[in-house]
Design a protein around this motif. Structure first.
Motif, mmCIF file in Angstrom:
data_model
loop_
_atom_site.group_PDB
_atom_site.id
_atom_site.type_symbol
_atom_site.label_atom_id
_atom_site.label_comp_id
_atom_site.label_asym_id
_atom_site.label_seq_id
_atom_site.Cartn_x
_atom_site.Cartn_y
_atom_site.Cartn_z
ATOM 1 N N LEU A 1 5.360 14.684 -8.666
ATOM 2 C CA LEU A 1 6.277 13.711 -8.199
ATOM 3 C C LEU A 1 5.573 12.522 -7.806
ATOM 4 O O LEU A 1 4.462 12.260 -7.065
ATOM 5 N N ASN A 2 6.059 11.231 -8.325
ATOM 6 C CA ASN A 2 5.521 10.217 -8.095
ATOM 7 C C ASN A 2 6.558 8.992 -7.548
ATOM 8 O O ASN A 2 7.414 8.548 -8.319
ATOM 9 N N ILE A 3 6.291 8.608 -6.178
ATOM 10 C CA ILE A 3 7.453 7.659 -5.847
ATOM 11 C C ILE A 3 6.406 6.959 -5.029
ATOM 12 O O ILE A 3 6.076 6.875 -4.079
ATOM 13 N N ASP A 4 6.075 5.477 -5.640
ATOM 14 C CA ASP A 4 5.371 4.445 -5.075
ATOM 15 C C ASP A 4 3.784 5.206 -4.949
ATOM 16 O O ASP A 4 3.335 4.896 -3.860
ATOM 17 N N GLY A 5 3.510 6.074 -5.632
ATOM 18 C CA GLY A 5 2.330 6.665 -5.864
ATOM 19 C C GLY A 5 2.411 8.119 -5.853
ATOM 20 O O GLY A 5 3.573 8.521 -5.754
ATOM 21 N N PRO A 6 1.335 8.961 -6.007
ATOM 22 C CA PRO A 6 1.566 10.397 -6.300
ATOM 23 C C PRO A 6 2.066 11.063 -4.807
ATOM 24 O O PRO A 6 1.479 10.554 -3.742
ATOM 25 N N GLN A 7 2.894 11.814 -4.975
ATOM 26 C CA GLN A 7 3.550 12.541 -3.628
ATOM 27 C C GLN A 7 3.207 14.152 -3.717
ATOM 28 O O GLN A 7 2.876 14.652 -2.548
ATOM 29 N N ILE A 8 3.283 14.777 -4.825
ATOM 30 C CA ILE A 8 2.885 16.137 -5.162
ATOM 31 C C ILE A 8 2.258 16.198 -6.478
ATOM 32 O O ILE A 8 2.458 15.447 -7.489
ATOM 33 N N VAL A 9 1.014 16.893 -6.378
ATOM 34 C CA VAL A 9 0.039 16.941 -7.452
ATOM 35 C C VAL A 9 -0.278 18.459 -8.044
ATOM 36 O O VAL A 9 -0.089 19.319 -7.067
ATOM 37 N N LEU A 10 -0.488 18.746 -8.942
ATOM 38 C CA LEU A 10 -1.231 19.846 -9.550
ATOM 39 C C LEU A 10 -2.649 19.919 -9.754
ATOM 40 O O LEU A 10 -2.966 19.099 -10.320
ATOM 41 N N LEU A 11 -3.544 20.810 -9.467
ATOM 42 C CA LEU A 11 -4.619 20.674 -9.510
ATOM 43 C C LEU A 11 -5.064 22.423 -10.258
ATOM 44 O O LEU A 11 -4.453 23.086 -10.041
ATOM 45 N N SER A 12 -6.203 22.336 -10.790
ATOM 46 C CA SER A 12 -6.571 23.501 -11.369
ATOM 47 C C SER A 12 -8.117 23.623 -10.938
ATOM 48 O O SER A 12 -9.070 22.377 -10.808
ATOM 49 N N GLY A 13 -8.708 25.020 -10.477
ATOM 50 C CA GLY A 13 -9.883 25.073 -10.100
ATOM 51 C C GLY A 13 -10.872 26.031 -10.750
ATOM 52 O O GLY A 13 -10.354 26.351 -11.898
ATOM 53 N N ASN B 1 -9.640 29.592 -13.432
ATOM 54 C CA ASN B 1 -8.285 29.206 -13.613
ATOM 55 C C ASN B 1 -7.271 29.324 -12.502
ATOM 56 O O ASN B 1 -6.180 29.534 -12.641
ATOM 57 N N ARG B 2 -7.815 29.204 -11.208
ATOM 58 C CA ARG B 2 -7.085 28.847 -10.030
ATOM 59 C C ARG B 2 -6.091 27.913 -10.041
ATOM 60 O O ARG B 2 -6.515 26.556 -10.452
ATOM 61 N N ARG B 3 -5.013 27.741 -9.691
ATOM 62 C CA ARG B 3 -4.128 26.889 -9.340
ATOM 63 C C ARG B 3 -3.605 26.412 -8.183
ATOM 64 O O ARG B 3 -3.658 27.291 -7.262
ATOM 65 N N PHE B 4 -3.658 25.152 -7.941
ATOM 66 C CA PHE B 4 -3.241 24.533 -6.607
ATOM 67 C C PHE B 4 -2.240 23.754 -6.788
ATOM 68 O O PHE B 4 -2.379 22.876 -7.893
ATOM 69 N N ILE B 5 -1.464 23.346 -5.465
ATOM 70 C CA ILE B 5 -0.200 22.293 -5.495
ATOM 71 C C ILE B 5 -0.745 21.553 -4.154
ATOM 72 O O ILE B 5 -1.277 22.378 -3.301
ATOM 73 N N GLY B 6 -0.659 20.413 -4.263
ATOM 74 C CA GLY B 6 -0.818 19.514 -2.945
ATOM 75 C C GLY B 6 0.306 18.520 -2.669
ATOM 76 O O GLY B 6 0.863 17.964 -3.678
ATOM 77 N N VAL B 7 0.677 18.296 -1.628
ATOM 78 C CA VAL B 7 1.719 17.357 -1.092
ATOM 79 C C VAL B 7 0.846 16.241 -0.010
ATOM 80 O O VAL B 7 0.165 16.403 0.618
ATOM 81 N N ALA B 8 1.386 14.966 -0.208
ATOM 82 C CA ALA B 8 1.008 13.954 0.382
ATOM 83 C C ALA B 8 1.326 13.978 1.856
ATOM 84 O O ALA B 8 2.429 14.368 2.059
ATOM 85 N N VAL B 9 0.315 13.840 2.834
ATOM 86 C CA VAL B 9 0.684 14.153 3.940
ATOM 87 C C VAL B 9 -0.099 13.024 5.024
ATOM 88 O O VAL B 9 -0.742 12.171 4.519
ATOM 89 N N ASP B 10 0.224 12.879 6.412
ATOM 90 C CA ASP B 10 -0.365 12.176 7.331
ATOM 91 C C ASP B 10 -1.525 12.947 7.839
ATOM 92 O O ASP B 10 -1.237 14.058 8.420
ATOM 93 N N TYR B 11 -2.851 12.386 7.942
ATOM 94 C CA TYR B 11 -3.809 13.412 8.472
ATOM 95 C C TYR B 11 -5.065 12.272 8.693
ATOM 96 O O TYR B 11 -5.317 11.329 8.148
#
Length: 336
Positions: free
Chosen positions: A10-22, A25-35
């Protein structure tokens, strides 16, 4: 821990949700947050293959992926600190995990992605390479393959128990394999794992394509791609939680020895409800630390027998630990 960004979902004015691989063969999903103290923070979780398929097919929302995160594995990373598409994942603290503001809301489905994601046919076969190095004794090759086959069968069981499409006859076959093999030979699990895959489905069987006995060498095995993925996730989760797994195994094994329950008949049971509850809790904790998510389904497959369930948790540890030892010695590498 390093992970490669494979897709911006998901990209709305920049990436908001991304898929990653480690690794493994591990799969990760990430969401943009305030931190705090991060320029462009993402909150991530590891994703099990079966959960991922349900998410992509809009049978589960994004929140579900985080709630079902394998091994309760959560991470943070800074998008602006990524180097050549690689993110440096930092293990989230307990306070971070319990911070509701970091979690995605209910009701976001894959259909809202700004890019299309396809999943492979889960029946597809693939070849998996296991690279070997160093000095090996002849009997160690057969020992390695036996352990790989056992963990593959264990992964197959997990895939069947996790899948909403698994019918009752398949689950009954798993239960029958547990019942038939559990106490043969005074509690031996010889043949248990292989029996599972034979009873349930021929497609799960492993086939050795090639073994190159050299240093370095390779063992090439053909099997189901999704089961291989689960297998590698279990190994990775076990290694992440190795100290916890080892300590729990030691406590359970010691307790069963003191109770003289390690080699008893099928009619044996724990001497009290308090001890049974304690052993059941430790066995569940051990299985989850190894990476077996659906412990309740596994308990049902053990016909609700807490002693059988507890003994099976020890067996699972021994199989995965056998592979881990070869990897820790630097003699085995599993290709992603």
């Amino acid at each position: 821990m390093k992970a490669r960004i494979t897709k911006e979902l998901l990209n709305i004015d920049g990436p908001q949700i991304v898929l990653l691989s480690g690794s493994a063969n591990r799969r990760f999903i990430g969401v943009a947050v305030d931190y705090p103290n991060m320029e462009y923070p993402f909150f991530c979780c590891s994703v099990h293959q079966a959960d991922w398929i349900n998410y992509i097919e809009n049978k589960a929302d994004l929140r579900f992926l985080y709630e079902a995160a394998k091994g309760r594995s959560y991470y943070l990373f800074d998008w602006n600190k990524c180097n050549d598409g690689e993110a440096n994942l930092k293990k989230a603290s307990l306070d971070d995990v319990e911070d509701e503001s970091l979690w995605p809301d209910h009701g976001f489905f894959a259909s809202y992605h700004t890019v299309e994601v396809k999943i492979s046919n889960i029946q597809n076969e693939t070849e998996q390479d296991f690279y070997i190095d160093g000095k090996w004794e002849p009997n160690e090759f057969s020992s390695l393959y036996a352990k790989l086959a056992d963990v593959y069968a264990l992964s197959f069981v997990q895939s069947q128990l996790l899948s909403p499409n698994t019918n009752q006859s398949i689950k009954s076959s798993i239960e029958d394999a547990v019942a038939d093999r559990m106490f043969k030979g005074g509690g031996s699990y010889i043949g248990f794992y292989g029996d599972l895959s034979k009873r349930v489905s021929g497609q799960s069987q492993l086939t050795v394509n090639k073994i190159q006995y050299a240093s370095p060498g390779v063992i090439n095995i053909r099997g189901n791609s999704d089961i291989f993925d689960l297998m590698k996730e279990i190994i990775a989760e076990f290694e992440d939680n190795f100290s916890t797994c080892r300590d729990l195994y030691g406590k359970i094994d010691s307790a069963l020895s003191k109770l003289r329950l390690k080699r008893q008949s099928r009619s044996s049971s724990f001497p009290s409800k308090q001890i049974e509850d304690d052993m059941f809790g430790k066995a569940t904790e051990l299985l989850k630390a190894i990476g077996f998510k659906n412990t309740q389904e596994l308990y049902v497959a053990c016909k609700g027998d807490a002693l059988v369930y507890t003994k099976l948790s020890l067996s699972v540890f021994r199989r995965v630990n056998g592979i881990h030892k070869f990897r820790a010695q630097g003699r085995l590498r599993i290709e992603d």
